[in-house]
Design an enzyme around this catalytic site. Structure first.
Site, PDB file in Angstrom:
ATOM      1  N   PRO A  16       0.573  -1.218  -0.207  1.00 44.42           N
ATOM      2  CA  PRO A  16      -0.167   0.200   0.669  1.00 44.42           C
ATOM      3  C   PRO A  16       0.961   1.523  -0.123  1.00 44.42           C
ATOM      4  CG  PRO A  16       0.160  -1.447   2.370  1.00 44.42           C
ATOM      5  CD  PRO A  16       0.836  -1.728   1.361  1.00 44.42           C
ATOM      6  N   MET A  17       0.410   2.165  -0.956  1.00 41.48           N
ATOM      7  CA  MET A  17       1.055   3.759  -1.246  1.00 41.48           C
ATOM      8  C   MET A  17       0.837   4.460  -1.253  1.00 41.48           C
ATOM      9  SD  MET A  17       5.280   1.896  -2.860  1.00 41.48           S
ATOM     10  CE  MET A  17       3.878   1.202  -4.726  1.00 41.48           C
ATOM     11  N   GLN A  70      -5.478  -0.802   4.313  1.00 46.21           N
ATOM     12  CA  GLN A  70      -4.755  -0.393   5.435  1.00 46.21           C
ATOM     13  C   GLN A  70      -4.704   0.814   6.585  1.00 46.21           C
ATOM     14  OE1 GLN A  70      -0.633   1.625   4.840  1.00 46.21           O
ATOM     15  NE2 GLN A  70       0.342  -0.545   5.535  1.00 46.21           N
ATOM     16  N   CYS A 103       5.510   4.092   7.972  1.00 48.61           N
ATOM     17  CA  CYS A 103       5.471   4.991   6.927  1.00 48.61           C
ATOM     18  C   CYS A 103       5.989   6.128   7.948  1.00 48.61           C
ATOM     19  CB  CYS A 103       3.820   5.962   7.309  1.00 48.61           C
ATOM     20  SG  CYS A 103       4.017   7.487   5.948  1.00 48.61           S
ATOM     21  N   LYS A 142       2.329  -3.691   9.461  1.00 43.79           N
ATOM     22  CA  LYS A 142       3.614  -3.088   8.663  1.00 43.79           C
ATOM     23  C   LYS A 142       4.184  -2.577   9.718  1.00 43.79           C
ATOM     24  CE  LYS A 142       5.119  -2.184   4.105  1.00 43.79           C
ATOM     25  NZ  LYS A 142       5.492  -1.747   4.456  1.00 43.79           N
ATOM     26  N   ASN A 203      10.085  -7.134   2.872  1.00 42.72           N
ATOM     27  CA  ASN A 203       9.737  -5.939   2.196  1.00 42.72           C
ATOM     28  C   ASN A 203      10.620  -5.257   2.469  1.00 42.72           C
ATOM     29  OD1 ASN A 203       8.209  -2.381   2.162  1.00 42.72           O
ATOM     30  ND2 ASN A 203       8.233  -3.617   0.516  1.00 42.72           N
ATOM     31  N   GLY A 204      11.173  -4.765   0.276  1.00 46.25           N
ATOM     32  CA  GLY A 204      12.491  -4.140  -0.025  1.00 46.25           C
ATOM     33  C   GLY A 204      13.992  -4.153  -1.059  1.00 46.25           C
ATOM     34  N   ASP A 205      13.496  -3.490  -1.845  1.00 43.32           N
ATOM     35  CA  ASP A 205      14.743  -3.420  -2.846  1.00 43.32           C
ATOM     36  C   ASP A 205      14.124  -5.043  -3.553  1.00 43.32           C
ATOM     37  OD1 ASP A 205      15.875  -1.282  -2.018  1.00 43.32           O
ATOM     38  OD2 ASP A 205      17.963  -2.460  -0.961  1.00 43.32           O
ATOM     39  N   ARG A 228       8.378   0.543  -4.287  1.00 47.02           N
ATOM     40  CA  ARG A 228       9.029   0.907  -5.579  1.00 47.02           C
ATOM     41  C   ARG A 228       9.094  -0.262  -6.617  1.00 47.02           C
ATOM     42  NH1 ARG A 228      13.739   3.596  -3.489  1.00 47.02           N
ATOM     43  NH2 ARG A 228      13.828   1.868  -2.054  1.00 47.02           N
TER      44      ARG A 228
END
Length: 323
Positions: A16-17, A70, A103, A142, A203-205, A228
């Site tokens: 979720p962004m 979320q 966040c 999260k 989560n990440g990269d 991303r």
């Protein structure tokens, strides 16, 4: 019960962004193979006080089954009441309520919300416990590696979340201080995975199928979340799913990327109205990134004000690429 069986399934989730994962984009990602998606981050307080704009973020597509909502907030009473309301209404496909404690945005942390809660685990525990008790649906959390390198507490925070009733956790391997810079620490995700019994989503990269396989191998996570890496590239879900199956993957052509951008724009305007084309500008820049002739268009993209204007611009670009 969660939306997947951790013993036999390895889901690929769209993160979720806020301001990015609009309904139209989520639909495209689900079509591309994402197993799960979330609404954009929703303010529990906004829902509580009847904000129409906040409530509009709860809209989900029939293609999003299953999906999660979320919530973010710093008051246990308000977050739990909104989770109870949502779970009682239980729109078709809603599978869980996720609490955002990761966040890093200043306007969120400044109110003690998001990743600021990693500095206040007692308050965080009260929020999770109250929400888990109030919700008829599973409650997940999260969060990040920690607030900064001097206060890395993801492992203890994960244990607290599990003890407080969280059914699943997602860990972003960066501190709040890092925001989105530097390299994500997959070691901390592995450490969290070893510390708890509930499923852990890494989560990440993750920017490729190769990255997805590497994270699964390195961390032992129960699934992965892409953020991303999906911006302007919903095709990444096809790539990751192919990698997980051990199959070859052919990247999208420039024409296919332009077509995806056009479809995204059309669906976004359909769901949010003509002014949504302004929101679409950043997406178009991401879709066109690295494409021949895209640099010259970037400034023009930021001036488009209608779907017709954007469509004409992208179709002209597509024609030049085919000649």
């Amino acid at each position: 019960m969660l939306f997947f069986d951790p013993k036999t399934e390895f889901p690929v989730l769209l993160a979720p962004m806020a301001g990015v994962t609009d309904l139209a984009f989520r639909e495209i990602c689900r079509d591309m193979g994402a197993d799960f998606s979330y609404t954009e981050m929703v303010s529990a307080k906004g829902l509580y006080y009847g904000s129409d704009r906040t409530a509009s973020l709860l809209a989900a597509s029939p293609k999003e089954r299953p999906y999660g909502v979320q919530l973010f907030g710093a008051e246990a009473d308000i977050v739990s009441k909104m989770a109870a309301r949502l779970s009682a209404e239980a729109p078709e496909g809603l599978a869980l309520i996720d609490i955002n404690m990761g966040c890093p945005a200043r306007k969120i942390t400044g109110n003690g919300e998001g990743s600021a809660l990693m500095r206040d685990p007692v308050r965080a525990a009260k929020i999770i416990e109250a929400t888990a008790k109030a919700s008829k649906l599973p409650v997940t959390v999260k969060f990040r590696k920690g607030w900064d390198e001097g206060s890395v507490n993801a492992v203890s925070f994960a244990r607290m979340a599990e003890e407080s009733g969280a059914a699943m956790i997602t860990v972003h391997g960066r501190t709040r201080e890092q925001m989105y810079s530097g390299k994500a620490d997959w070691d901390i995700i592995a450490a969290v995975r070893q510390a708890v019994k509930i499923p852990v989503i890494g989560n990440g990269d993750i920017f490729s199928g190769k990255d997805a396989l590497a994270m699964r191998e390195h961390t032992g996570c129960s699934g992965i979340m892409i953020a991303r890496g999906a911006e302007g590239n919903p095709f990444i879900f096809k790539e990751v799913k192919a990698a997980l199956r051990g199959e070859a993957y052919a990247p999208p052509t420039a024409a296919e990327r332009i077509d995806a951008a056009l479809h995204h724009a059309e669906r976004l305007v359909e769901s949010r109205g003509d002014r949504a084309i302004i929101e679409m500008r950043k997406h178009v820049a991401w879709y066109l990134s690295g494409m021949r002739g895209a640099g010259a268009l970037r400034a023009r993209v930021n001036t488009v004000s209608s779907l017709g204007e954007l469509s004409d611009m992208l179709c002209r670009l597509k024609d030049t690429l085919s000649t």
